[in-house]
Enzyme design. Structure first.
Site, PDB file in Angstrom:
ATOM      1  N   TYR A 143       0.823  -1.217   0.000  1.00 17.74           N
ATOM      2  CA  TYR A 143       0.000   0.000   0.000  1.00 17.74           C
ATOM      3  C   TYR A 143       0.853   1.262   0.000  1.00 17.74           C
ATOM      4  CZ  TYR A 143      -4.007  -2.980   1.125  1.00 17.74           C
ATOM      5  OH  TYR A 143      -4.983  -3.938   1.083  1.00 17.74           O
ATOM      6  N   LYS A 193       3.643 -15.418   2.301  1.00 19.31           N
ATOM      7  CA  LYS A 193       3.683 -16.141   1.025  1.00 19.31           C
ATOM      8  C   LYS A 193       5.157 -16.401   0.742  1.00 19.31           C
ATOM      9  CE  LYS A 193       1.473 -17.711  -2.628  1.00 19.31           C
ATOM     10  NZ  LYS A 193       0.682 -18.946  -2.573  1.00 19.31           N
ATOM     11  N   ASP A 225      -2.785 -18.511   1.208  1.00 15.48           N
ATOM     12  CA  ASP A 225      -3.882 -19.237   0.548  1.00 15.48           C
ATOM     13  C   ASP A 225      -4.400 -20.362   1.443  1.00 15.48           C
ATOM     14  OD1 ASP A 225      -1.282 -20.084   0.128  1.00 15.48           O
ATOM     15  OD2 ASP A 225      -1.624 -20.901  -1.861  1.00 15.48           O
ATOM     16  N   ASP A 249      -5.626  -7.082   5.380  1.00 16.60           N
ATOM     17  CA  ASP A 249      -6.831  -6.373   4.947  1.00 16.60           C
ATOM     18  C   ASP A 249      -7.909  -7.395   4.564  1.00 16.60           C
ATOM     19  OD1 ASP A 249      -8.531  -4.431   4.113  1.00 16.60           O
ATOM     20  OD2 ASP A 249      -7.286  -3.652   2.501  1.00 16.60           O
ATOM     21  N   ASP A 253     -11.258  -9.113   7.194  1.00 13.76           N
ATOM     22  CA  ASP A 253     -12.667  -9.041   6.782  1.00 13.76           C
ATOM     23  C   ASP A 253     -13.278 -10.440   6.683  1.00 13.76           C
ATOM     24  OD1 ASP A 253     -12.652  -6.322   6.693  1.00 13.76           O
ATOM     25  OD2 ASP A 253     -13.426  -6.159   4.657  1.00 13.76           O
TER      26      ASP A 253
END
Ligand code: NAD
Length: 371
Positions: A143, A193, A225, A249, A253
């Site tokens: 970001y 990852k 994943d 992020d 959620d």
């Protein structure tokens, strides 16, 4: 010594749910002898209407001289036409996150057994409820990394975002997560990852380094994943999740959805700045200003009330009375939901009693016990 709290109510359901959070805070303040000075300030659309800007200088100054910020929510259709840099979310909330280097975002997702019906997961999986704390790095990664932008190359547009993490950024958020794990079930899952990204390789190495200082916390690593799958398969297996900005992020959620209603979930964004009694932070519900239900008196105030509990637990962590007050608030929420069977519309089901925002707030304040 009196601690200062800046109270930024904001827009939409913000004023309604904040009123109930303050009702609860005043109750524990007097009973636990907490010396707090609250300063209410304008923020968001309400501040634009009154002063022309989403974060007036007086509000920023009050935040700078406070030990913690209790935040409602900002934004709504009325201000959506403004240029992005003047909109409440960017000009107020994102500005505060950057200004105070709020690098660690903590989002507990608690699914009480009595609310298992609100989760989209099969009752067999969530029957016993779950309690997961997501710790997300908030000021680094994709970001913020440079270079970033869209340019023209060989006749077509090319978009570039850059993922950068410094060792120090990983280390400080990992410490927050391990410290949090020590106060809970002492199990931490770090998510990356590392099979594809160099950022993941460094992330894993630094988290392993930090783990050596926390022999009482068990650590495992998962690829993002796999973590997304395992969370749906069996959320009860998790205690504290630690991950970088983008993965956090998305995952926070996902976990919020698994827990049922966003109206139940608080959050804390912590900075490195120490305060006399803990750490500076901003505390707010995980959801937004919910314009679709604002002004109707039906919003669930529990996310905002539990944000007060997080504020006491993290920004006043060295005060035993503040931590006891935080626990009393959390227990009161649990008892109203489990024994009282009171429900706001977002968590209502057959056989329970539907109540509005203020009835729920009052019931929780009344349920606070002072042992
Ligand atoms: P939202 O979280 O406001 O609402 C999503 C859904 O959840 C709605 O159906 C809403 O009614 C429900 N909901 C949220 N909080 C609830 C509560 N306490 N009780 C019951 N139901 C609740 O998300 P959105 O609709 O995408 O955004 C609305 C506005 O809020 C936008 O302007 C957005 O930019 C802003 N926003 C602000 C923040 C913040 O201030 N931290 C965060 C997210 C969104």
């Amino acid at each position: 010594m009196t601690a200062q709290i800046a109270v930024l109510v904001g827009d939409g359901i913000g004023p309604e749910v904040m009123e109930e959070a303050l009702r609860v805070l005043y109750k524990v303040q007097s009973h636990f002898g907490l010396r707090l000075k609250l300063t209410r300030q304008l923020v968001g659309g309400a501040a634009i209407d009154a002063t022309g800007v989403a974060l007036p200088p007086q509000t920023l100054q009050a935040c700078e001289t406070s030990d913690a910020i209790l935040f409602g929510s900002v934004g709504g259709p009325k201000w959506a036409f403004l240029p992005p840099e003047r909109q409440p979310e960017r000009a107020a909330l994102l500005f505060l996150r950057r200004h105070f280097s709020l690098f660690a975002n903590l989002r507990p997702a608690i699914c009480l057994p009595a609310l298992a019906h609100a989760s989209p997961l099969h009752p067999r999986i969530v029957m016993k409820g779950f309690n997961i704390l997501c710790v997300r790095e908030l000021t680094g990664g994709l970001y913020f990394g440079e270079p970033k932008g869209i340019s023209e190359e060989k006749g077509e547009r090319v978009a570039v975002d850059t993922m950068v993490y410094r060792e120090s950024e990983i280390r400080r958020v990992a410490k927050v997560a391990f410290d949090a794990a020590l106060l809970r079930s002492r199990h931490l899952t770090s998510i990356d990852k590392a099979n594809v990204l160099q950022n993941g390789v460094l992330w894993r190495r630094i988290v392993d380094d930090v783990a050596a200082h926390y022999p009482d916390v068990s650590l495992n690593h998962l690829y993002i994943d796999n973590a997304a799958m395992q969370l749906i398969r069996n959320p009860c297996n998790f205690d504290v999740l630690l991950t970088e900005n983008l993965f956090g992020d998305v995952l926070s959620d996902e976990v919020a959805m698994l827990a049922g209603s966003i109206g139940m979930l608080p959050s804390a964004s912590l900075s490195a700045r120490a305060t006399p009694q803990g750490r500076f932070g901003l505390y707010e519900p995980s959801g937004g200003s919910a314009p679709d239900i604002a002004g109707k008196g039906v919003a669930n105030p529990i996310a905002q009330i539990l944000s007060v509990a997080m504020l006491l637990r993290y920004s006043f962590s060295t005060s035993q009375s503040a931590v006891a007050a935080a626990t009393a608030i959390e227990n009161a929420v649990c008892s109203v939901i489990t024994e009282g069977r009171l429900r706001t519309a977002d968590i209502w089901t057959e056989g329970t009693t539907k109540v509005g925002t203020s009835e729920m707030g009052k019931a929780i304040a009344d349920a606070i016990s002072f042992q």
